[in-house]
Design a protein around this motif. Structure first.
Motif, PDB file in Angstrom:
ATOM      1  N   ASP A  78    -114.213  52.619   3.412  1.00 33.68           N
ATOM      2  CA  ASP A  78    -113.118  51.918   4.074  1.00 33.68           C
ATOM      3  C   ASP A  78    -112.009  51.688   3.055  1.00 33.68           C
ATOM      4  O   ASP A  78    -112.249  51.167   1.956  1.00 33.68           O
ATOM      5  CB  ASP A  78    -113.582  50.577   4.641  1.00 33.68           C
ATOM      6  N   LEU A  79    -110.795  52.090   3.398  1.00 35.85           N
ATOM      7  CA  LEU A  79    -109.652  51.991   2.494  1.00 35.85           C
ATOM      8  C   LEU A  79    -108.576  51.111   3.103  1.00 35.85           C
ATOM      9  O   LEU A  79    -108.269  51.233   4.296  1.00 35.85           O
ATOM     10  CB  LEU A  79    -109.068  53.377   2.219  1.00 35.85           C
ATOM     11  N   THR A  80    -108.000  50.230   2.298  1.00 37.75           N
ATOM     12  CA  THR A  80    -106.883  49.397   2.737  1.00 37.75           C
ATOM     13  C   THR A  80    -105.714  49.620   1.789  1.00 37.75           C
ATOM     14  O   THR A  80    -105.858  49.496   0.566  1.00 37.75           O
ATOM     15  CB  THR A  80    -107.264  47.907   2.743  1.00 37.75           C
ATOM     16  N   PHE A  81    -104.567  49.983   2.338  1.00 38.28           N
ATOM     17  CA  PHE A  81    -103.351  50.215   1.556  1.00 38.28           C
ATOM     18  C   PHE A  81    -102.329  49.141   1.924  1.00 38.28           C
ATOM     19  O   PHE A  81    -101.903  49.035   3.081  1.00 38.28           O
ATOM     20  CB  PHE A  81    -102.760  51.593   1.848  1.00 38.28           C
ATOM     21  N   THR A  82    -101.958  48.339   0.939  1.00 37.13           N
ATOM     22  CA  THR A  82    -100.939  47.316   1.148  1.00 37.13           C
ATOM     23  C   THR A  82     -99.580  47.913   0.819  1.00 37.13           C
ATOM     24  O   THR A  82     -99.371  48.416  -0.273  1.00 37.13           O
ATOM     25  CB  THR A  82    -101.201  46.102   0.249  1.00 37.13           C
ATOM     26  N   GLY A  83     -98.686  47.868   1.771  1.00 32.11           N
ATOM     27  CA  GLY A  83     -97.393  48.512   1.571  1.00 32.11           C
ATOM     28  C   GLY A  83     -97.448  49.986   1.924  1.00 32.11           C
ATOM     29  O   GLY A  83     -96.737  50.807   1.343  1.00 32.11           O
ATOM     30  N   GLY A  84     -98.292  50.320   2.897  1.00 33.43           N
ATOM     31  CA  GLY A  84     -98.413  51.706   3.335  1.00 33.43           C
ATOM     32  C   GLY A  84     -97.282  52.109   4.269  1.00 33.43           C
ATOM     33  O   GLY A  84     -96.495  51.270   4.723  1.00 33.43           O
ATOM     34  N   ASP A  85     -97.230  53.409   4.544  1.00 32.26           N
ATOM     35  CA  ASP A  85     -96.205  53.914   5.467  1.00 32.26           C
ATOM     36  C   ASP A  85     -96.702  55.228   6.067  1.00 32.26           C
ATOM     37  O   ASP A  85     -96.556  56.295   5.472  1.00 32.26           O
ATOM     38  CB  ASP A  85     -94.880  54.125   4.737  1.00 32.26           C
ATOM     39  N   PHE A  86     -97.308  55.129   7.235  1.00 32.16           N
ATOM     40  CA  PHE A  86     -97.864  56.288   7.926  1.00 32.16           C
ATOM     41  C   PHE A  86     -97.519  56.191   9.409  1.00 32.16           C
ATOM     42  O   PHE A  86     -97.598  55.114   9.999  1.00 32.16           O
ATOM     43  CB  PHE A  86     -99.396  56.347   7.788  1.00 32.16           C
ATOM     44  N   VAL A 139    -103.115  49.163  11.722  1.00 33.65           N
ATOM     45  CA  VAL A 139    -102.011  48.696  10.897  1.00 33.65           C
ATOM     46  C   VAL A 139    -101.595  47.303  11.329  1.00 33.65           C
ATOM     47  O   VAL A 139    -101.542  46.996  12.524  1.00 33.65           O
ATOM     48  CB  VAL A 139    -100.806  49.677  10.973  1.00 33.65           C
ATOM     49  N   GLN A 140    -101.354  46.463  10.335  1.00 37.58           N
ATOM     50  CA  GLN A 140    -100.779  45.138  10.559  1.00 37.58           C
ATOM     51  C   GLN A 140     -99.621  44.980   9.593  1.00 37.58           C
ATOM     52  O   GLN A 140     -99.828  44.874   8.377  1.00 37.58           O
ATOM     53  CB  GLN A 140    -101.819  44.037  10.322  1.00 37.58           C
ATOM     54  N   GLY A 141     -98.424  45.016  10.125  1.00 42.74           N
ATOM     55  CA  GLY A 141     -97.256  44.999   9.261  1.00 42.74           C
ATOM     56  C   GLY A 141     -97.217  46.272   8.437  1.00 42.74           C
ATOM     57  O   GLY A 141     -97.150  47.375   8.988  1.00 42.74           O
TER      58      GLY A 141
END
Length: 659
Positions: free
Chosen positions: A601-609, A632-634
């Motif tokens: 499980d991967l979480t990217f803060t400040g992602g853009d997809f 996605v949340q925010g």
């Protein structure tokens, strides 16, 4: 440069493997663990049929023979009848996973139909053939697809990527993708065998060799979207990816042999060695023919040459060493001749070459740093006088921060720091993620920024062998074509993620006297001709296609993972849209010989997809990420059950991937 792959067998629970006439045939469970297995027919006695193969045709029609004009054994299929075919087939076990099949094929004539097929329960599902009209062809469903002409008595390096789940295949010939997403000839959800043969109606002879099959598992239930599309250097334009074409000055490789593959790789610069001794064999007489051809060909293919001014010339007393580890020229006569050669070189190529490098690994050659500094100033001054805008690189082997600091300090004391446009290092390490390496690179960059602001840092030469017992750096370790591919990918993405211009060493295997350096992306024959493109060639093609100058690295990218042990993450974004590409892999050492994956499980803060896809960089396979596997949340993106292993995979916005 700092001083046939072995076979690894996965667990018997996952697969059963049997050695057949020098070729590995693999029976794989479904879903299967990938196994990069290679082999040839050299262990089979001449005149014998290969054990483990199913053969049709008259006795003696399908046997292992020496190929005319070579000492290499291959499987010969000789058809003397117009009423029956001659075939040879080997089972690799029924699998629903993607099959990558590589092989070499040669026909003695252009008047017989020679076919290689991937077969399932429904017969020939994918075909790659040589026709009676002198054309190569395949099929899109029932429709014949022309792939261009072929020549008799010429080997062709062929590759099929076939996905039973979608019933589609991509076709590659000599490193170029010739067709994509072709429909299978007959519907099937599994493949089980490879067959080669001469057709019923024709007489003729063909040879088959270097059969390599790989079964590659994708994420279960995720839609297969196809393969990353390779792009040529001309199509890409600019990037920070280079390729090495060293040792041509000593004829350890053949430019004529690897040239057809050079532009196809997608690297946009190529490192060459100038070859004083090769150019000036008679005092005062320069023969540029050999280098003209290389520079012109690379330039025409879209690669900018980066030429190293290095190695001495034995026709002069005190002319310096003319090979690896060679010392600098020292006599007045030799130094004057060096000066003349450098000026002539720069003047000849300055319309095509803007980057130069001075000497090869002076610290490993035992050259005192003061001597190297004087020599650098002497040579760089000559380069700049002939080409004021030239970028001139200093260099070292490994990452010898002390040597670099002394060089930069002496250069500054002489008031010549402006002559340094870049600094190149060669960081050989079995662990491409080694933290120490990048700590030293950071120190090196800080020194360069201090003493020569504006000069760039470049990883100028680095590679891993594809076989054990290879000559040169890392040659004492047990390598295969699989671990080589993983190593290249991890090292290149680590460099690009740090915005470091990076070179892949080398385009083809290097033939030192009595020794082979197997760091090439291309496997060679004993005469230096190209045998086939290794898996690492196609893997680097994928990197080149995606990581061009439209992407920028995202330092300090914030992420978390479960489980998160020994993960490496390198993030990038499109310079215009902001859409992201994030590379992830596991491992804390030399790449392994297995491809078992861990659901992560991967979480990217400040992602853009917008439309995320999963890319296995090693195989080039692209899969859609199902809606149930991401949220996605925010600007925080969470991806569930991502298959991660010790080779880079990407979570990428679909807009950043070329199919």
């Amino acid at each position: 440069m700092v001083n046939s792959p072995s076979l690894r067998r996965p667990s018997a629970v996952l697969m059963a493997a049997s050695l057949v006439g020098g070729l590995i045939s693999v029976a794989t469970a479904t879903p299967a663990t990938a196994a990069d297995l290679t082999g040839d027919f050299n262990s089979t006695a001449i005149g014998s049929a290969p054990s483990g193969w199913s053969v049709t045709g008259a006795a003696g029609d399908t046997t292992v023979q020496n190929v005319p004009g070579t000492v290499d054994r291959s499987l010969q299929l000789r058809d003397t009848s117009t009423s029956a075919p001659v075939t040879a087939s080997a089972s690799f076990g029924t699998t629903a996973s993607t099959v990558i099949a590589g092989f070499r094929l040669r026909a003695a004539q252009t008047s017989a139909t020679i076919g290689v097929h991937l077969d399932g329960a429904g017969g020939h599902n994918v075909t790659l053939a040589m026709g009676t009209d002198g054309h190569l062809y395949t099929y899109n469903g029932t429709e014949r697809v022309d792939l261009g002409t072929y020549t008799a008595d010429c080997w062709y390096d062929m590759r099929i990527v076939a996905d039973p789940a979608t019933g589609t295949a991509d076709i590659y010939i000599d490193g170029s993708r010739k067709a994509k997403r072709l429909a299978f000839r007959t519907a099937t959800k599994s493949l089980s065998a490879l067959q080669a043969g001469v057709s019923t109606a024709d007489t003729g002879t063909a040879w088959l060799d270097d059969v390599r099959t790989t079964t590659e598992s994708g994420p279960q239930g995720w839609p297969y979207l196809g393969q990353v599309g390779p792009r040529t250097a001309l199509q890409i334009g600019t990037s920070k990816l280079l390729v090495g074409a060293e040792t041509l000055d000593r004829d350890y490789t053949s430019e004529q042999a690897f040239a057809p593959y050079l532009g196809k790789l997608g690297a946009t610069k190529v490192r060459l060695q100038g070859g004083w001794a090769k150019t000036e064999k008679t005092k005062g007489v320069y023969d540029w023919t050999w280098l003209d051809k290389i520079v012109d060909d690379a330039s025409a293919k879209g690669l900018k040459p980066w030429i190293q001014l290095s190695y001495g010339n034995p026709i002069y007393s005190g002319g310096g060493g003319s090979g690896l580890g060679g010392v600098l020229p020292t006599s007045d006569e030799a130094l004057k001749a060096w000066d003349a050669w450098v000026k002539a070189m720069v003047n000849r190529y300055k319309d095509r070459v803007t980057e130069w490098e001075i000497w090869n690994e002076p610290n490993l050659a035992g050259i005192p740093v003061a001597d190297y500094t004087d020599f650098y100033v002497r040579t760089a001054s000559l380069v700049r006088s002939a080409q004021p805008g030239a970028v001139v690189f200093g260099q070292e082997a490994g990452i010898d921060v002390s040597y670099a600091k002394n060089f930069l300090t002496l250069l500054s004391q002489k008031g010549k720091s402006e002559l340094l446009g870049g600094f190149s290092y060669h960081p050989y390490n079995p662990n491409p993620d080694d933290a120490w390496t990048y700590e030293q690179v950071a120190k090196l960059k800080a020194l360069v920024d201090q003493y020569a602001p504006g000069a760039v840092i470049r990883q100028g030469e680095n590679g891993a062998p594809s076989a054990p017992g290879s000559f040169g750096a890392l040659g004492d370790l047990d390598w295969t074509e699989l671990s080589q591919s993983k190593w290249f990918l991890r090292r290149v993405l680590n460099d690009l993620g740090r915005d470091i211009s990076t070179s892949v060493f080398s385009i083809s295997d290097l033939h030192y006297p009595g020794k082979i350096n197997s760091k090439g992306l291309l496997q060679t024959n004993t005469d230096k001709s190209i045998r086939y493109a290794k898996p690492s060639f196609y893997a680097v093609q994928t990197v080149a296609s995606i990581f061009d100058s439209t992407l920028k690295p995202l330092p300090g990218y914030r992420w978390s993972a479960t489980p998160g042990t020994s993960l490496t993450v390198q993030a990038f974004a499109n310079r215009t849209s902001g859409r992201q590409v994030v590379g992830v892999w596991s491992g804390a050492g030399k790449p392994t010989e297995t491809n078992s994956r861990t659901a992560t499980d991967l979480t990217f803060t400040g992602g853009d997809f917008s439309d995320p896809v999963y890319v296995d960089v090693r195989t080039g396979a692209v899969y859609g990420v199902p809606a149930a596997n991401w949220s996605v949340q925010g600007s925080t993106y969470t991806f569930k059950d991502i298959p991660v292993y010790d080779s880079p995979v990407l979570i990428a916005d679909r807009s950043t991937v070329k199919f």
